[in-house]
Design an enzyme around this catalytic site. Structure first.
Site, short mmCIF file in Angstrom:
data_model
loop_
_atom_site.label_atom_id
_atom_site.label_comp_id
_atom_site.label_asym_id
_atom_site.label_seq_id
_atom_site.Cartn_x
_atom_site.Cartn_y
_atom_site.Cartn_z
N CYS A 29 -1.71 8.52 3.11
CA CYS A 29 -2.08 7.68 1.74
C CYS A 29 -3.28 8.77 0.78
O CYS A 29 -2.22 8.29 -0.45
CB CYS A 29 -1.76 6.46 1.56
SG CYS A 29 -3.32 6.05 2.75
N GLU A 88 1.34 -1.24 0.23
CA GLU A 88 0.56 -0.43 -0.32
C GLU A 88 1.18 0.77 0.26
O GLU A 88 1.63 1.59 1.00
CB GLU A 88 -0.67 0.01 1.26
CG GLU A 88 -2.02 0.79 1.13
CD GLU A 88 -2.72 1.72 1.31
OE1 GLU A 88 -2.41 2.69 0.60
OE2 GLU A 88 -3.36 2.09 2.43
P1 NDP Z 1 9.45 4.38 3.58
O1 NDP Z 1 8.29 4.16 2.77
O2 NDP Z 1 10.56 4.85 3.35
O3 NDP Z 1 10.29 3.88 4.59
C1 NDP Z 1 8.55 2.65 5.96
C2 NDP Z 1 9.65 1.95 6.22
O4 NDP Z 1 10.45 0.57 6.08
C3 NDP Z 1 10.40 2.37 7.67
O5 NDP Z 1 10.63 1.81 8.87
C4 NDP Z 1 11.87 2.30 7.00
O6 NDP Z 1 12.70 1.65 7.54
C5 NDP Z 1 11.63 1.20 5.72
N1 NDP Z 1 12.42 0.57 5.09
C6 NDP Z 1 13.04 1.39 4.64
N2 NDP Z 1 13.53 0.85 3.80
C7 NDP Z 1 13.93 -0.48 3.86
C8 NDP Z 1 14.13 -1.79 2.52
N3 NDP Z 1 14.82 -1.71 2.29
N4 NDP Z 1 13.75 -3.31 3.57
C9 NDP Z 1 12.60 -3.26 5.01
N5 NDP Z 1 12.18 -2.14 4.73
C10 NDP Z 1 12.62 -0.76 4.72
O7 NDP Z 1 8.80 5.95 5.00
P2 NDP Z 1 9.41 7.62 5.21
O8 NDP Z 1 9.40 7.13 6.89
O9 NDP Z 1 10.72 7.46 5.05
O10 NDP Z 1 8.26 8.13 4.87
C11 NDP Z 1 8.59 8.75 3.32
C12 NDP Z 1 8.22 8.74 2.66
O11 NDP Z 1 6.85 7.73 2.54
C13 NDP Z 1 6.86 9.99 2.60
O12 NDP Z 1 7.12 11.11 1.94
C14 NDP Z 1 5.69 9.57 2.04
O13 NDP Z 1 5.45 9.82 0.66
C15 NDP Z 1 5.48 7.79 1.80
N6 NDP Z 1 4.74 7.17 3.00
C16 NDP Z 1 4.15 6.70 3.18
C17 NDP Z 1 3.03 6.23 3.18
C18 NDP Z 1 1.70 5.72 3.48
O14 NDP Z 1 0.59 5.55 4.00
N7 NDP Z 1 1.11 5.05 1.84
C19 NDP Z 1 2.76 6.50 5.12
C20 NDP Z 1 4.28 6.64 5.04
C21 NDP Z 1 4.97 7.66 3.99
P3 NDP Z 1 13.99 3.38 7.91
O15 NDP Z 1 13.32 4.68 8.62
O16 NDP Z 1 14.98 2.92 8.94
O17 NDP Z 1 14.61 3.23 6.22
#
Ligand code: NDP
Length: 494
Positions: free
Chosen positions: A294, A259
């Protein structure tokens, strides 16, 4: 007026493995409160070795406990009991949620916690409804398709609705008879631990719902790669979703539900009747949770005749917001999750202006009087589809405005090159609404409303780069099942 004193709240810290909270020594991350930027806890980071222990433990629990084998209605009863315990704890859980996230405490108590509980109940009801089917075969054959759980599901959840996201991922997986290994976002890691404690109280066997804390690169990747994890489910950015999908291909292959991001349009035709009500709907769809949703409606696409009057009403609502801490009774706009995320929003708005966009209000970070990072609700016009504020997901309270003259032009602007998560259409013409539904490439289209409801039976998920598969609905439970085909010769004795 503060509703609670953030310095007086204790959070559970650690991993939740084998039915109990464990607090190992070792690497730790500082966790900050977004409302005031204060570090309030240290988060242990589960390395590959610890993820391995948790996954093996969960696998053994799944094999040896009764969870996958019991009468499905017994599983449903446990999940409903869990939901009741969650709901009964709304005041405590709501405070825990609000303390370290962007969820205002009043909303957390009145909405997030009940929504979490009701989500668990919704999935519980599917525990005995999706057993498979008898296939239409020739008469001397009996064909069956038997639905079975995968075993261990890996889940990675985001920071924007920490409790609700856990209930969607974990509720669906457990109802289908799986065990779960969850990594909540390292920015909002604690409320999930209380959910896990309540799951044990409700009767979920130890080891069936486990939590490992940590960052994506260490803990998230270790979960994704682990051979005992048969399926992954993730909510977050498109970039990270793609990384997880690649890892699932390399270390499985294993299926994945994603998602991801969105850039959802709110398409308004000039036959709408109540501009005041509509302005409130449109503003709410991008300022709720400070746009960190989202499905946030981030692109207003409005027919020219009503554009001026509608935009002026939205501007008035935007400028009336009062940023403040999640525990501040008078605040109407919560913080951005982190200073980095606020800087990211500001950088996109700057690039949008450099590309010709005009900021009509907002457009800056303030500290809300608390020391956090708050981004003022922002309206940008003068943008085309190539403008970064239109093409990129901002994940903040930033609404772009584009105008159109005829229906076709409106439909074309509503489409997006990359994303297709959700869309809103506002019109009093039913035929036009249905033409929009047919034309807009998105996983969800809302007509004369914006946002999800308590109708959990309606699945949510995206087209294009907004994701693969669905959360909620029957489809979410089915995504946690695999299907075994059985064919018997029954025509004559062997
Ligand atoms: P990310 O999608 O970049 O990260 C979400 C989670 O996944 C974090 O815990 C992150 O850890 C982890 N993660 C990162 N890389 C990996 C990997 N290779 N394998 C497994 N897990 C991983 O979200 P962010 O919080 O950095 O936000 C960035 C952008 O994401 C926002 O600006 C928004 O655009 C979007 N977002 C969308 C959401 C939604 O509801 N669809 C919710 C939240 C964010 P770590 O931070 O340590 O890299």
């Amino acid at each position: 007026m503060p509703i609670f004193d953030p310095d007086q709240i204790q959070v559970p810290v650690g991993h939740f493995i084998g039915g109990r909270l464990q607090t190992p020594a070792g690497a730790a991350l500082e966790v900050q409160r977004p409302s005031d930027g204060k570090v309030y806890a240290a988060l242990p980071v589960a390395d590959e070795a610890l993820v391995d222990i948790a996954a093996e433990n969960a696998w053994t629990a799944w094999k040896e406990s009764d969870w996958a084998r019991c009468a499905p209605r017994d599983r449903a009863r446990v999940l409903r009991r869990w939901a009741d315990l969650v709901e009964a704890e709304a005041p405590r859980l709501g405070v825990l949620e609000a303390l370290g996230s962007t969820r205002p405490v009043r909303d957390a108590i009145a909405w997030d916690v009940p929504f979490t509980a009701e989500g668990l109940r919704f999935f519980a009801e599917y525990a005995d409804k999706l057993g498979g089917e008898v296939a239409a075969t020739r008469h001397d054959h009996l064909g069956m398709v038997i639905a079975e759980p995968y075993g261990l599901i890996g889940a990675i959840t985001p920071w924007n609705f920490p409790l609700v996201m856990v209930s969607w991922k974990v509720g669906a997986a457990l109802a289908a008879g799986n065990a779960v290994l969850l990594k909540p976002s390292e920015l909002t890691p604690f409320s999930a631990l209380r959910l896990a404690e309540l799951a044990i109280q409700a009767g979920v066997p130890a080891g069936i719902f486990n939590i490992v804390q940590g960052d994506g690169r260490t803990t998230g990747e270790a979960i994704t790669r682990h051979p005992r994890v048969s399926k992954m489910t993730f909510t977050g950015s498109t970039r990270t979703g793609a990384a997880i999908m690649s890892a699932c291909a390399l270390h499985g292959p294993k299926p994945v539900t994603l998602e991801l991001g969105g850039k959802s349009p709110q398409l308004v035709f000039d036959d709408v009747r109540d501009l005041d009500k509509l302005a409130a709907t449109i503003a709410g769809a991008i300022t709720g949770n400070a746009g960190q949703v989202c499905v946030a409606g981030s692109r207003l696409i409005v027919q020219r005749r009503v554009a001026g009057a509608l935009v002026e009403r939205i501007r008035a609502i935007f400028t009336g917001h009062r940023p403040g801490a999640t525990w501040d009774e008078d605040a109407t706009l919560p913080p951005i999750i982190s200073a980095q995320q606020a800087a990211r929003i500001a950088a996109i708005v700057e690039r949008a202006q450099a590309a010709g966009g005009r900021v009509k209000c907002g457009g800056r970070i303030v500290d809300g009087g608390y020391g956090g990072a708050y981004y003022l609700p922002t309206l940008i016009d003068g943008v085309d589809t190539a403008n970064p504020a239109v093409s990129e997901e901002i994940f903040g309270p930033v609404l772009t405005v584009q105008t159109f003259d005829d229906e076709e032009e409106g439909f074309a602007l509503a489409s997006h090159d990359s994303y297709g998560l959700a869309a809103g259409v506002h019109t009093s013409d039913v035929g036009r609404a249905m033409r929009a539904v047919r034309r807009i490439e998105a996983g969800t289209v809302w007509v004369n409303r914006y946002g999800r409801s308590a109708d959990f039976v309606i699945p949510t998920g995206g087209y294009h780069q907004s994701g693969i598969g669905k959360d909620l609905g029957r489809q979410a439970v089915e995504a946690n099942l695999r299907f075994k085909s059985v064919l018997m010769d029954i025509g004559s004795p062997q």
